[in-house]
Design an enzyme around this catalytic site. Sequence first.
Site, short mmCIF file in Angstrom:
data_model
loop_
_atom_site.label_atom_id
_atom_site.label_comp_id
_atom_site.label_asym_id
_atom_site.label_seq_id
_atom_site.Cartn_x
_atom_site.Cartn_y
_atom_site.Cartn_z
N LYS A 151 26.72 11.07 6.19
CA LYS A 151 25.90 9.74 6.50
C LYS A 151 26.12 8.96 7.42
O LYS A 151 27.01 8.34 7.32
CB LYS A 151 25.73 9.36 4.63
CG LYS A 151 24.54 8.05 4.52
CD LYS A 151 24.46 7.63 3.49
CE LYS A 151 23.37 6.25 3.48
NZ LYS A 151 23.12 5.95 1.97
N GLU A 201 19.97 -6.38 -3.45
CA GLU A 201 21.69 -5.52 -3.86
C GLU A 201 22.13 -6.49 -4.28
O GLU A 201 23.04 -7.47 -2.97
CB GLU A 201 21.58 -4.75 -2.57
CG GLU A 201 22.32 -4.07 -3.14
CD GLU A 201 23.50 -2.06 -1.83
OE1 GLU A 201 24.15 -1.44 -2.41
OE2 GLU A 201 22.38 -2.82 -0.67
N GLU A 245 20.72 10.58 -1.06
CA GLU A 245 21.50 9.35 -0.07
C GLU A 245 22.15 8.39 -1.64
O GLU A 245 22.88 7.97 -0.98
CB GLU A 245 20.13 8.84 1.03
CG GLU A 245 21.16 7.67 1.80
CD GLU A 245 19.39 6.98 1.85
OE1 GLU A 245 19.42 6.01 2.22
OE2 GLU A 245 18.59 7.79 2.20
N GLU A 381 10.76 3.31 8.23
CA GLU A 381 11.62 2.17 7.13
C GLU A 381 11.37 1.31 7.44
O GLU A 381 11.37 0.11 7.17
CB GLU A 381 11.99 2.88 6.38
CG GLU A 381 13.26 2.74 5.37
CD GLU A 381 14.20 4.06 4.59
OE1 GLU A 381 15.42 3.18 4.09
OE2 GLU A 381 13.73 4.74 4.46
#
Length: 397
Positions: A151, A201, A245, A381
């Site tokens: 990733k 977050e 993910e 996105e």
Amino acid sequence: MTTVHETLRETDIGAVGTATALLDAYRPGTDRFFASPTRTLLARGVRAHVAHDERPLPERVRDALTAARAGGEPDPVVVGAIAFDRTAPAALVVPAALRRAPALGADPLIALSAPRPEPVAWTVRPVPAPDDYAAAVGAAVDRMNAGEFAKVVLARALDLTGDREPDIPAMLQRLARRDAHGHTFALPTGTGGTLLGASPELLVSRRGTTLVANPLAGSTPRSDDLAEDVRRAAALLESAKDLHEHAVVVDAMRTALAPYCTALHVPERPTLVKTAAMWHLSTTITGTLAAPSVSALELACAVHPTPAVCGAPTALARQVIGELEPFDRGLYTGVVGWGDADGDGEWVVTIRCAEVSERGLRLFAGAGVVASSDPAAETAETGAKFRTFLDAVGAAL
């Protein structure tokens, strides 16, 4: 400089207007503002800068806080930001004055609308161009399908220039009132600008021996149509690509935090959290520390950067980012927050943010890229993630 340390009396907790008063009092250049779901902080001036040298950052912060306490400050706090590149200088200070309040979301006055952005003739320049970003995503996907890595998170930027100097306090008001239950921040970058943002977050917090981490990975844009918005949320919970993910990030967090804990609880499946612009897959990790001496900042440094902002494996993902991103991230995808001399603190992932200067703004947004990623979808996105800040300044792609 004499330190002024203001704390709330018990009778002030939950008082109407207490938190929004700190939001209203923010002034760029001299102040550092941080709001979370648990508290609101307004730091003014600088008592001491955290040194930049070869020692580990938590040690340097601890020494700065110890010196402040020895100098007469009974409850010193460090406030500021850490760069994506952990070897870069941190923008961390012990403030000269600190005011505290409950969470913005608990203040009824936060529901009042912020003033609409004044008309500004914004010029928007993408860095890189969307087609070039999509090509970079495609190149990363090809390398992952060849087995090089698992990733990588690739970011792009928007440079906004206008016909007047950006109104930072007004932008902060709009960010804070749009997502009052998130994490909103504004502070000097250390290089003459202001870091401004609203992050969903939490990287890690510590209170006593209890730690909380809330990794987010896997996301989809919100819709103004209620039925479509619900459909998108449900689809995200079942998306194999996004669940994979997310699992990569959660597994990395578990591995990094477990050595510090006598107990660590990691839910088996993620839930959803929403901002005004996005749905995110979310996992809330809780743990009990084995050693009370481990600070929130030490925990943050142990997990930063996570695969949610970098990739996996970390070292190779950082190399790929350096090859494919045409800019230095600076404080973007770093860490922002506060920590006290007892080790408690809250450190948040620096996303949904911009660096603001007299000339304009640089906005950042990134997407997690895995082997099954679609370049067009990842480009879209990042465009959706820009909405948080574009709405705050009255601009559009």
